[in-house]
Design an enzyme around this catalytic site. Structure first.
Site, PDB file in Angstrom:
ATOM      1  N   HIS A 149      36.356  42.484  35.161  1.00  0.00           N
ATOM      2  CA  HIS A 149      37.736  42.868  35.466  1.00  0.00           C
ATOM      3  C   HIS A 149      38.257  42.069  36.650  1.00  0.00           C
ATOM      4  CE1 HIS A 149      36.754  45.431  39.061  1.00  0.00           C
ATOM      5  NE2 HIS A 149      35.569  45.365  38.511  1.00  0.00           N
ATOM      6  N   ARG A 192      37.069  52.213  38.234  1.00  0.00           N
ATOM      7  CA  ARG A 192      38.352  52.069  37.536  1.00  0.00           C
ATOM      8  C   ARG A 192      38.211  51.432  36.162  1.00  0.00           C
ATOM      9  NH1 ARG A 192      40.783  48.592  42.305  1.00  0.00           N
ATOM     10  NH2 ARG A 192      38.686  47.744  41.991  1.00  0.00           N
ATOM     11  N   CYS A 246      37.608  42.226  40.886  1.00  0.00           N
ATOM     12  CA  CYS A 246      36.246  42.774  41.018  1.00  0.00           C
ATOM     13  C   CYS A 246      35.713  42.566  42.443  1.00  0.00           C
ATOM     14  CB  CYS A 246      35.326  42.100  40.002  1.00  0.00           C
ATOM     15  SG  CYS A 246      33.631  42.728  40.042  1.00  0.00           S
ATOM     16  N   CYS A 306      31.287  46.510  34.482  1.00  0.00           N
ATOM     17  CA  CYS A 306      31.132  46.652  35.928  1.00  0.00           C
ATOM     18  C   CYS A 306      31.060  48.136  36.287  1.00  0.00           C
ATOM     19  CB  CYS A 306      32.303  45.997  36.659  1.00  0.00           C
ATOM     20  SG  CYS A 306      32.132  46.065  38.464  1.00  0.00           S
ATOM     21  N   ASP A 323      32.408  49.515  38.689  1.00  0.00           N
ATOM     22  CA  ASP A 323      33.680  49.912  39.294  1.00  0.00           C
ATOM     23  C   ASP A 323      34.250  51.165  38.608  1.00  0.00           C
ATOM     24  OD1 ASP A 323      36.614  49.955  39.817  1.00  0.00           O
ATOM     25  OD2 ASP A 323      36.207  48.069  40.858  1.00  0.00           O
TER      26      ASP A 323
HETATM   27 ZN    ZN Z   1      33.795  44.969  39.481  1.00  0.00          ZN
END
Ligand code: ZN
Length: 211
Positions: A98, A46, A101, A42, A44
């Site tokens: 994750h 993090r 999400c 992803c 993202d």
């Molecule tokens: Zn995500």
């Protein structure tokens, strides 16, 4: 100092520290890219592939998009997959989602996120429809979304197996194994949730002949 200026400053400090630790560090990497793993994760911020797996530059070939989707019309992803499988000859492809999400949460609502995001998130709604009964039996919204994260990873791994890129390589070179993982933001631990090793039978509908 601007945020981006800080990045450039820290980059210099990082490069200097690397050379101090290992004078041949960059010289070695210039001449070698032989990762054994393709990571589809992803976007993202993090969930950075290298940090969370303790790997170094050169070890993982990475593709990231919102909610780690494998979409059969996504030329970007398919080019990455083809290059990694056919030329880099990776032994493993990992789809890593994750919990928590944002893409998954957004897809689970009926909010109009406007054309482009709607188009992308529609792929997750299709996963929801496929597993509707299981998901509807989970009353807690958080738990339901967590399960959807896992099912989404599973479906994306399956989507990999539907491609001729993977099917041809399975047949001719007995690689790569496909793995579905989910990363937990809360404690940084990755949970394996699904696996398709070389030659795992798939629905005949998706199997190609004379590869
Ligand atoms: Zn995500």
């Amino acid at each position: 100092m601007n945020v981006y200026e800080k990045l450039l400053r820290d980059n210099k400090a990082w490069a200097a520290a690397q050379i101090q630790k290992d004078p041949e560090y960059f010289e070695r990497l210039v001449h070698l890219q032989a990762p054994e793993i393709l990571w589809i994760g992803c976007s993202d911020s993090r969930v950075p592939a290298n940090q969370i797996t303790g790997t170094e530059p050169g070890e993982i070939f990475v593709h990231r998009n919102v909610a780690n989707l494998v979409v059969n019309t996504d030329v970007n992803l398919l080019a990455v997959l083809d290059f990694a499988v056919t030329y880099l000859k990776v032994k493993h492809v990992i789809v890593c989602g994750h919990y928590g999400c944002g893409g998954i949460k957004a897809a689970a609502t009926n909010i109009d996120h406007k054309p482009v995001l709607n188009m992308w998130l529609r792929n997750i709604k299709d996963v929801m429809r496929h597993y509707r009964r299981e998901l509807e039996n989970i009353p807690d919204e958080g738990e339901r979304n967590d399960r959807l994260v896992e099912l989404n990873v599973q479906e994306q791994v399956y989507n990999l197996a539907k491609t001729t890129i993977i099917q041809r390589c399975w047949l001719r070179e007995q690689r790569p194994d496909l793995h579905g993982w989910v990363y937990r933001l809360r404690d940084g631990i990755i949970k394996p949730v699904f696996e398709m090793n070389v030659g795992t039978p798939i629905d005949p509908l998706y199997k190609y002949e004379k590869l």
